[in-house]
Every structure is written in structure tokens, then in C-alpha cells.
Design a protein around this motif. Sequence first.
Motif, PDB file in Angstrom:
ATOM      1  N   SER A  97       0.824  -1.202   0.000  1.00 62.16           N
ATOM      2  CA  SER A  97       0.000   0.000   0.000  1.00 62.16           C
ATOM      3  C   SER A  97       0.863   1.258   0.000  1.00 62.16           C
ATOM      4  O   SER A  97       0.564   2.228  -0.710  1.00 62.16           O
ATOM      5  CB  SER A  97      -0.922  -0.008   1.225  1.00 62.16           C
ATOM      6  OG  SER A  97      -1.754   1.124   1.229  1.00 62.16           O
ATOM      7  N   LEU A  98       1.944   1.252   0.783  1.00 65.53           N
ATOM      8  CA  LEU A  98       2.828   2.415   0.854  1.00 65.53           C
ATOM      9  C   LEU A  98       3.454   2.713  -0.503  1.00 65.53           C
ATOM     10  O   LEU A  98       3.406   3.852  -0.995  1.00 65.53           O
ATOM     11  CB  LEU A  98       3.910   2.177   1.899  1.00 65.53           C
ATOM     12  CG  LEU A  98       4.947   3.299   2.072  1.00 65.53           C
ATOM     13  CD1 LEU A  98       4.272   4.560   2.578  1.00 65.53           C
ATOM     14  CD2 LEU A  98       6.062   2.863   3.020  1.00 65.53           C
ATOM     15  N   VAL A 137     -11.816   5.727  -3.401  1.00 64.50           N
ATOM     16  CA  VAL A 137     -10.894   6.832  -3.681  1.00 64.50           C
ATOM     17  C   VAL A 137     -11.562   8.176  -3.403  1.00 64.50           C
ATOM     18  O   VAL A 137     -10.915   9.137  -2.965  1.00 64.50           O
ATOM     19  CB  VAL A 137     -10.437   6.771  -5.163  1.00 64.50           C
ATOM     20  CG1 VAL A 137      -9.677   8.038  -5.550  1.00 64.50           C
ATOM     21  CG2 VAL A 137      -9.567   5.543  -5.391  1.00 64.50           C
ATOM     22  N   ILE A 144       1.547   6.132  -7.188  1.00 61.51           N
ATOM     23  CA  ILE A 144       0.416   6.396  -8.081  1.00 61.51           C
ATOM     24  C   ILE A 144       0.048   7.876  -8.130  1.00 61.51           C
ATOM     25  O   ILE A 144      -0.448   8.357  -9.167  1.00 61.51           O
ATOM     26  CB  ILE A 144      -0.820   5.555  -7.655  1.00 61.51           C
ATOM     27  CG1 ILE A 144      -1.858   5.487  -8.798  1.00 61.51           C
ATOM     28  CG2 ILE A 144      -1.433   6.112  -6.391  1.00 61.51           C
ATOM     29  CD1 ILE A 144      -1.380   4.816 -10.039  1.00 61.51           C
ATOM     30  N   VAL A 145       0.272   8.624  -7.050  1.00 60.61           N
ATOM     31  CA  VAL A 145      -0.105  10.050  -7.055  1.00 60.61           C
ATOM     32  C   VAL A 145       0.714  10.834  -8.077  1.00 60.61           C
ATOM     33  O   VAL A 145       0.149  11.515  -8.945  1.00 60.61           O
ATOM     34  CB  VAL A 145       0.006  10.655  -5.636  1.00 60.61           C
ATOM     35  CG1 VAL A 145      -0.206  12.169  -5.695  1.00 60.61           C
ATOM     36  CG2 VAL A 145      -1.013  10.007  -4.713  1.00 60.61           C
ATOM     37  N   GLY A 166       4.459  -2.019  -5.662  1.00 62.00           N
ATOM     38  CA  GLY A 166       3.378  -1.973  -4.683  1.00 62.00           C
ATOM     39  C   GLY A 166       2.163  -2.751  -5.152  1.00 62.00           C
ATOM     40  O   GLY A 166       1.564  -3.509  -4.379  1.00 62.00           O
ATOM     41  N   THR A 182       5.025   2.114  -8.133  1.00 63.01           N
ATOM     42  CA  THR A 182       3.620   1.708  -8.239  1.00 63.01           C
ATOM     43  C   THR A 182       3.510   0.246  -8.625  1.00 63.01           C
ATOM     44  O   THR A 182       2.672  -0.494  -8.087  1.00 63.01           O
ATOM     45  CB  THR A 182       2.899   2.578  -9.286  1.00 63.01           C
ATOM     46  OG1 THR A 182       3.116   3.956  -8.994  1.00 63.01           O
ATOM     47  CG2 THR A 182       1.399   2.297  -9.292  1.00 63.01           C
ATOM     48  N   PHE A 231       2.535   1.626  -3.487  1.00 58.69           N
ATOM     49  CA  PHE A 231       1.531   1.925  -4.503  1.00 58.69           C
ATOM     50  C   PHE A 231       1.056   3.372  -4.394  1.00 58.69           C
ATOM     51  O   PHE A 231       1.001   4.099  -5.391  1.00 58.69           O
ATOM     52  CB  PHE A 231       0.344   0.975  -4.367  1.00 58.69           C
ATOM     53  CG  PHE A 231      -0.774   1.275  -5.329  1.00 58.69           C
ATOM     54  CD1 PHE A 231      -0.684   0.888  -6.663  1.00 58.69           C
ATOM     55  CD2 PHE A 231      -1.901   1.962  -4.912  1.00 58.69           C
ATOM     56  CE1 PHE A 231      -1.700   1.189  -7.554  1.00 58.69           C
ATOM     57  CE2 PHE A 231      -2.929   2.259  -5.793  1.00 58.69           C
ATOM     58  CZ  PHE A 231      -2.818   1.861  -7.120  1.00 58.69           C
ATOM     59  N   HIS A 232       0.710   3.807  -3.190  1.00 56.04           N
ATOM     60  CA  HIS A 232       0.163   5.149  -3.034  1.00 56.04           C
ATOM     61  C   HIS A 232       1.224   6.233  -3.219  1.00 56.04           C
ATOM     62  O   HIS A 232       0.920   7.311  -3.749  1.00 56.04           O
ATOM     63  CB  HIS A 232      -0.524   5.289  -1.677  1.00 56.04           C
ATOM     64  CG  HIS A 232      -1.816   4.545  -1.588  1.00 56.04           C
ATOM     65  ND1 HIS A 232      -1.916   3.266  -1.077  1.00 56.04           N
ATOM     66  CD2 HIS A 232      -3.066   4.892  -1.973  1.00 56.04           C
ATOM     67  CE1 HIS A 232      -3.173   2.864  -1.150  1.00 56.04           C
ATOM     68  NE2 HIS A 232      -3.891   3.820  -1.685  1.00 56.04           N
ATOM     69  N   LEU A 233       2.457   5.974  -2.808  1.00 50.93           N
ATOM     70  CA  LEU A 233       3.526   6.943  -3.042  1.00 50.93           C
ATOM     71  C   LEU A 233       3.822   7.084  -4.526  1.00 50.93           C
ATOM     72  O   LEU A 233       4.215   8.163  -4.995  1.00 50.93           O
ATOM     73  CB  LEU A 233       4.801   6.527  -2.297  1.00 50.93           C
ATOM     74  CG  LEU A 233       4.821   6.726  -0.788  1.00 50.93           C
ATOM     75  CD1 LEU A 233       6.129   6.210  -0.198  1.00 50.93           C
ATOM     76  CD2 LEU A 233       4.630   8.201  -0.424  1.00 50.93           C
TER      77      LEU A 233
END
Length: 227
Positions: free
Chosen positions: A50-51, A205, A57-58, A103, A100, A53-55
Motif C-alpha cells: 500500500s505504501l 478513492v 500512483i499520485v 506496490g 507503483t 503503490f500510493h507513493l
Amino acid sequence: MLEQLLWVIFPYIAIVVFIFGHIKRYKDDQFHWTAKSSEFIEKKQLKWGSLLFHLGIVPVFFGHVVGLLIPASWLSAIGINDHMYHLGAVYIGSIFGFMTLIGMFLLTYRRISKASVLRLSSASDIIVNIMLLIIVFVGCYATVVTNFTTPEFDYRSTISVWVRGLLTLSPQAELMREVPMSFKIHVLLGFAIIMLWPFTRLVHVWSVPTNYGTRSYILYRKHAPRN
């Protein structure tokens, strides 16, 4: 006919389903709007997956927004020439893209390899995970491999112009004719996930926790057995 179906009809169907699917989902199924948590079942892979992926994908998302929606001439007007843009899009974009990808791989592997997590997952959860993994992989492949094997290709004069044409209701399907296959697959899968979005856990989201910083803590205590 196939060209019009892939690059005009299908994208518009995806956009319409995305908009009206969200309206219907919010109206009829607010209770299941957020994603089900599986943190209590397994934490380690969830944490790192999760960390990352979210770091990743933004900045990947905003990179797509800039690359697809802002004309190259506008960026040149504020001093960002083609070389500077290429460095940011390919090299910096690749770093966040692979973050991404790693993740998403961890999250997908966790979902299908942990029996307890798999039991908690719906069919749509698994489909979304696999689709996102493939989309990110193809995107990384297109950025790292296709951009270097076909240096003459410029997506800002083809895909970007096509996307802006869709949004202004003046689609030009012929712009996608000479686009490399990896980019075409990435685009088509992207619209496919847009169409599925309202019917999956991806709707969470939009559930921004605006009161997160001020809400009370939730405390979990172990229950001591009575003697």
C-alpha cells in the motif's frame, strides 16, 4: 469501423458508464462505498504494498494529467522545453512507475496467495487488482522500452491530442493509427478500468477522510479471560 469502435465509441461508453455508474452507486449503495479492510488478517505485505503503490500512483496520475491534457506549446511557453519534459516524464516518471508496479504486485500477490485475504475478497476485487497490475506493467514497459526502441514516436502529438479531442467532443481516431501497441494496450485497459470503476472497491478513492485529523482514536484492547 474497428478504429472508430476502439478510439471513439468505447472511450465514450467508458466515460458515460463512469459518470452515471457513480451516481447510481452513491444513490443506491452508500453502505458499501468504502473498501473492506483486511489489515487484521495480514499487515506486512499490506503495509509495504500500500505504501509503495500510493507513493507512486499520485505522481504517476499527475504526470498523466500534465502529459495528456496540457499541450506541449503551453509548457514551452513557461520554459519547460522538450528535453526537460522528456527527463521528467521518462526518468522521474519511471521511478514512480516502478514504485507503483512493485506496490501493486505485492498487493495482488497478497490478495491471491493468502487464503484468509482471498476469502474476504470478491471477484471484482481480484479482477481490479489484476487489471491494475497489468495496466501499470504495460505503462512501465511503454515508458522504459517502447520510448527507447521507437524514439521517433511522440505521444504528445498523437495520444495527447486524441485525448483532448475526446474531451472536447471532436475525436480524431486516426491519430491512434501509428501509436505503438504497448501504448494502445495501456490506453484501452485504462478506459476499461474507468468503466468498471463505479462497480468496484475503487470508489473508495472519493471517500476523503476530511475529519481524520480531529476524530477520536479507536482503541483495541485484548480481553483477559476470567479465572
